[in-house]
Write an enzyme that holds these catalytic residues in place. Structure first.
Site, PDB file in Angstrom:
ATOM      1  CB  ILE A 129     -16.717 -47.343   7.301  1.00  9.96           C
ATOM      2  CG1 ILE A 129     -16.732 -46.030   6.521  1.00  9.96           C
ATOM      3  CG2 ILE A 129     -16.075 -48.454   6.483  1.00  9.96           C
ATOM      4  CD1 ILE A 129     -15.360 -45.413   6.295  1.00  9.96           C
ATOM      5  CG  ASP A 139     -16.826 -47.972  18.368  1.00 11.38           C
ATOM      6  OD1 ASP A 139     -16.688 -46.996  19.127  1.00 11.38           O
ATOM      7  OD2 ASP A 139     -16.921 -47.873  17.138  1.00 11.38           O
ATOM      8  N   PRO A 152     -10.850 -44.461  13.655  1.00 10.99           N
ATOM      9  CG  PRO A 152     -11.478 -42.613  14.952  1.00 10.99           C
ATOM     10  CD  PRO A 152     -11.836 -44.052  14.662  1.00 10.99           C
ATOM     11  CB  THR A 168     -10.215 -49.949   4.391  1.00  9.68           C
ATOM     12  OG1 THR A 168     -11.232 -50.173   5.378  1.00  9.68           O
ATOM     13  CG2 THR A 168     -10.084 -51.161   3.506  1.00  9.68           C
ATOM     14  NE  ARG A 216      -6.763 -41.243   7.369  1.00 12.88           N
ATOM     15  CZ  ARG A 216      -7.791 -41.366   6.525  1.00 12.88           C
ATOM     16  NH1 ARG A 216      -8.043 -42.522   5.942  1.00 12.88           N
ATOM     17  NH2 ARG A 216      -8.538 -40.327   6.232  1.00 12.88           N
ATOM     18  CG  ASP A 239      -7.653 -48.529   0.284  1.00 12.54           C
ATOM     19  OD1 ASP A 239      -7.181 -48.659  -0.862  1.00 12.54           O
ATOM     20  OD2 ASP A 239      -8.398 -47.576   0.609  1.00 12.54           O
ATOM     21  CD  GLU A 286      -2.024 -43.361   2.670  1.00 11.28           C
ATOM     22  OE1 GLU A 286      -2.333 -44.476   3.095  1.00 11.28           O
ATOM     23  OE2 GLU A 286      -2.849 -42.545   2.200  1.00 11.28           O
ATOM     24  CG  HIS A 298      -6.053 -43.708   0.866  1.00 15.94           C
ATOM     25  ND1 HIS A 298      -5.425 -43.128   1.919  1.00 15.94           N
ATOM     26  CD2 HIS A 298      -7.382 -43.557   1.111  1.00 15.94           C
ATOM     27  CE1 HIS A 298      -6.317 -42.637   2.766  1.00 15.94           C
ATOM     28  NE2 HIS A 298      -7.514 -42.879   2.292  1.00 15.94           N
TER      29      HIS A 298
HETATM   30  P1  NAI Z   1     -17.029 -42.917  12.168  1.00 17.34           P
HETATM   31  O1  NAI Z   1     -16.623 -41.708  12.968  1.00 17.34           O
HETATM   32  O2  NAI Z   1     -18.429 -43.050  11.715  1.00 17.34           O
HETATM   33  O3  NAI Z   1     -16.657 -44.250  12.989  1.00 17.34           O
HETATM   34  C1  NAI Z   1     -15.458 -44.406  13.693  1.00 17.34           C
HETATM   35  C2  NAI Z   1     -15.755 -45.308  14.864  1.00 17.34           C
HETATM   36  O4  NAI Z   1     -14.525 -45.564  15.545  1.00 17.34           O
HETATM   37  C3  NAI Z   1     -16.716 -44.660  15.887  1.00 17.34           C
HETATM   38  O5  NAI Z   1     -17.773 -45.541  16.187  1.00 17.34           O
HETATM   39  C4  NAI Z   1     -15.837 -44.397  17.093  1.00 17.34           C
HETATM   40  O6  NAI Z   1     -16.518 -44.515  18.328  1.00 17.34           O
HETATM   41  C5  NAI Z   1     -14.791 -45.501  16.932  1.00 17.34           C
HETATM   42  N1  NAI Z   1     -13.589 -45.256  17.702  1.00 17.34           N
HETATM   43  C6  NAI Z   1     -13.009 -44.077  18.051  1.00 17.34           C
HETATM   44  N2  NAI Z   1     -11.943 -44.285  18.820  1.00 17.34           N
HETATM   45  C7  NAI Z   1     -11.836 -45.616  18.980  1.00 17.34           C
HETATM   46  C8  NAI Z   1     -10.940 -46.457  19.694  1.00 17.34           C
HETATM   47  N3  NAI Z   1      -9.936 -45.938  20.400  1.00 17.34           N
HETATM   48  N4  NAI Z   1     -11.135 -47.785  19.629  1.00 17.34           N
HETATM   49  C9  NAI Z   1     -12.158 -48.319  18.920  1.00 17.34           C
HETATM   50  N5  NAI Z   1     -13.050 -47.565  18.226  1.00 17.34           N
HETATM   51  C10 NAI Z   1     -12.887 -46.244  18.262  1.00 17.34           C
HETATM   52  O7  NAI Z   1     -16.008 -42.953  10.950  1.00 17.34           O
HETATM   53  P2  NAI Z   1     -16.182 -43.733   9.568  1.00 17.34           P
HETATM   54  O8  NAI Z   1     -16.842 -42.836   8.584  1.00 17.34           O
HETATM   55  O9  NAI Z   1     -16.749 -45.078   9.820  1.00 17.34           O
HETATM   56  O10 NAI Z   1     -14.651 -43.856   9.103  1.00 17.34           O
HETATM   57  C11 NAI Z   1     -13.729 -44.651   9.849  1.00 17.34           C
HETATM   58  C12 NAI Z   1     -12.325 -44.364   9.359  1.00 17.34           C
HETATM   59  O11 NAI Z   1     -12.173 -44.863   8.035  1.00 17.34           O
HETATM   60  C13 NAI Z   1     -11.968 -42.863   9.219  1.00 17.34           C
HETATM   61  O12 NAI Z   1     -11.536 -42.319  10.465  1.00 17.34           O
HETATM   62  C14 NAI Z   1     -10.866 -42.873   8.210  1.00 17.34           C
HETATM   63  O13 NAI Z   1      -9.613 -42.965   8.870  1.00 17.34           O
HETATM   64  C15 NAI Z   1     -11.119 -44.158   7.411  1.00 17.34           C
HETATM   65  N6  NAI Z   1     -11.493 -43.873   6.023  1.00 17.34           N
HETATM   66  C16 NAI Z   1     -10.781 -44.471   5.026  1.00 17.34           C
HETATM   67  C17 NAI Z   1     -11.092 -44.208   3.705  1.00 17.34           C
HETATM   68  C18 NAI Z   1     -10.386 -44.866   2.573  1.00 17.34           C
HETATM   69  O14 NAI Z   1     -10.497 -44.411   1.430  1.00 17.34           O
HETATM   70  N7  NAI Z   1      -9.669 -45.983   2.796  1.00 17.34           N
HETATM   71  C19 NAI Z   1     -12.126 -43.227   3.360  1.00 17.34           C
HETATM   72  C20 NAI Z   1     -12.866 -42.730   4.487  1.00 17.34           C
HETATM   73  C21 NAI Z   1     -12.527 -43.020   5.774  1.00 17.34           C
END
Ligand code: NAI
Length: 330
Positions: free
Chosen positions: A154, A173, A205, A231, A233, A257, A262, A294
């Site tokens: 994302i 990251d 995450p 957006t 958590r 979001d 929530e 959300h």
């Molecule tokens: P992803 O796994 O592709 O990317 C997450 C990134 O965060 C990775 O590059 C990872 O290395 C990095 N990361 C992990 N620990 C970290 C830290 N301590 N400090 C900095 N970066 C760190 O996940 P994606 O698909 O990009 O989703 C990200 C988050 O978005 C999800 O974990 C979820 O919580 C949230 N999300 C929200 C939605 C919504 O409807 N608002 C829907 C889908 C996801």
């Protein structure tokens, strides 16, 4: 396989019934999965849960005692699952790692644009015949610095969109992304990102390491007037600290979001009830705060992909196979 489906909304039924086409027996339950509702799943080998279902140890114990072996998360995030308890109980857990990162990224940018140009206030005014511009002043995004925390699927798309606006990109990251470097993103320590960004967007995450990543100390480093967009958590930010910063004017604007508490709020119509969450109620009083419930994931494409992938995960379990989207419980 028989699947007990919790936190059901009409949109879930439509997308899952269409993707399932009768292959599995899905029984839809409206309540959230909690210790009180977990007994509804007795006799079901598989349970499907969403982000605000509580997959805590007591819930997992009830599910396992009732014969459940498989947990199907119809989400990417899995911070709501007690993984140690799942391992102890021999449960297998599969998720939907990616359904439409574009959906969430585009929503994050929609929030930035709407917040910056006060679109919601402007719309409300115009509907009342008030065409005054006072209070609607925004900034050019062109040339501004955007800090992206978490440059996974994302975050990378947000970076690409913001690069299109002509923004300078800063990233943080634990695993930098080559795609972002190719966009010209500079990876910097978190303190530098806090200090230099005009807009900060959170896409990491929720883990013990990221809980309350944005706290009073982090806000203290930020530029006065910064825009914060979450957006990811809710618990990535310490909400009372953010409220204090909004009151003092340190934080220029906030878009959410997701919200730490929530679970009892989002995904339901509470418009006839008295809001019990005083912290959330305080957030609603600020003219420079924009909140959605959300809905970042909520596009046709994402719903279809969530249903198809969840049912592929279920089919793999039913065949004794692994879908490759199972959580590694160690
Ligand atoms: P992803 O796994 O592709 O990317 C997450 C990134 O965060 C990775 O590059 C990872 O290395 C990095 N990361 C992990 N620990 C970290 C830290 N301590 N400090 C900095 N970066 C760190 O996940 P994606 O698909 O990009 O989703 C990200 C988050 O978005 C999800 O974990 C979820 O919580 C949230 N999300 C929200 C939605 C919504 O409807 N608002 C829907 C889908 C996801």
């Amino acid at each position: 396989m028989r699947l007990a489906f919790f936190s059901t909304h009409l949109f879930d039924r439509h997308s899952f019934d269409e993707a399932n086409a009768g292959a599995h027996q899905i029984d839809y339950f409206e309540p959230r999965l909690t210790p009180e509702t977990a007994p509804l799943a007795a006799g079901y080998p598989a349970v499907c849960a969403f982000v605000n279902d509580k997959l805590s140890a007591p819930v997992l114990e009830t599910l396992a005692a009732g014969g459940t072996r498989y947990l199907l998360l119809r989400s990417a995030g899995f911070n709501h699952v007690d993984l140690a308890a799942a391992r102890r109980l021999g449960l297998r857990v599969a998720r939907v790692p990616a359904y439409s990162p574009h959906a969430v990224a585009e929503h994050a940018v929609a929030l930035m644009l709407a917040l910056n140009r006060k679109i919601c206030r402007a719309h409300a005014r115009v509907r009342e015949g008030n065409f005054a511009l006072d209070g609607l002043l925004g900034i050019d995004l062109y040339g501004r610095t955007v800090g992206i925390v978490g440059t996974g699927r994302i975050g990378t798309i947000v970076a690409r969109i913001m690069q299109g606006f002509g923004c300078r990109l800063l990233g943080y990251d634990v695993v930098p992304a080559e795609d972002c470097r190719a966009l010209g993103m500079a990876y910097v320590p978190l303190d530098t990102l806090w200090a230099e960004a005009d807009i900060i967007s959170l896409h990491a995450p929720l883990t013990p390491a990221t809980r309350h990543l944005v706290d009073a100390a982090a806000i203290g480093l930020m530029k006065p007037g910064v825009m914060l967009v979450n957006t990811g958590r809710g618990a990535l930010i310490d909400t009372p600290a953010v409220i204090a910063a909004l009151k003092s004017g340190r934080l220029g604007s906030l878009a959410l979001d997701v919200y730490e508490e929530e679970e009892g709020l989002f995904f339901q119509d509470l418009s006839s009830e008295v809001l019990q969450d005083d912290v959330f109620a305080r957030l609603l009083t600020f003219p420079n705060v924009l909140i959605t419930g959300h809905q970042g994931f909520f596009t046709r494409e994402a719903l279809r992909a969530i249903a198809e992938t969840t049912l592929e995960n279920l089919t793999a379990f039913a065949r004794g196979e692994t879908s490759g989207r199972e959580l590694d419980l160690g």
